[in-house]
Design a protein around this motif. Sequence first.
Motif: not given
Length: 190
Positions: A47, A51, A104, A107-108, A132, A134-136, A138-139
């Motif tokens: 992931a 990114l 990921m 999300l991308l 972004s 949503k990605i954060e 998830y992380e």
Amino acid sequence: MKNSDKPTPSKTAVNKNGKNNLVSPSADAASELKDFFIDSLKDIYWAENALVSALPKMASNATSATLTSAILEHLAITENQVTRLEKVFELLGESVEGKKCEAMAGLLKEGDSILQETVPGAVRDAGIIAASQKIEHYEIASYGTLCAFAKTLGENDVAKLLTQTLAEEKEADCVLNGVALNSVNTVAAE
């Protein structure tokens, strides 16, 4: 949402009699927490590398200088996170290996869709921030879980490294939220 885009019931969903269907594990399924932990590290390693490839595209499609700067700063942080994960693998005596992270990847893909569905400007910037964050999130969830696993397994040095990354992901979310609330969303609403 088109009918063809609607989710279809899983084969593991509750059947018509109200009973759950059990999912059979794959041949290489984890049977111990450490195995699952290593597998999860491979997932987040993939992931983070994905990114590193995706963030420059987000930055070049942003029109807000503040947003572009925030994305590029996080790109440098993400590159350091990849290196930190490599150190985690080393501490665990594992080879550095990624495993495709379907979450990921999804999300991308959603981020790419947002770019296609918005014209350049404040609305697209708001969409980039939404994707972004949503990605954060998830992380943040992933690293929070990885930290807990590392602590449970007594991997304290690993836990420290993962906790550092978790703090960076939380900070990135705060920065994005600030950019949204202090400028981009207001301009997009005009």
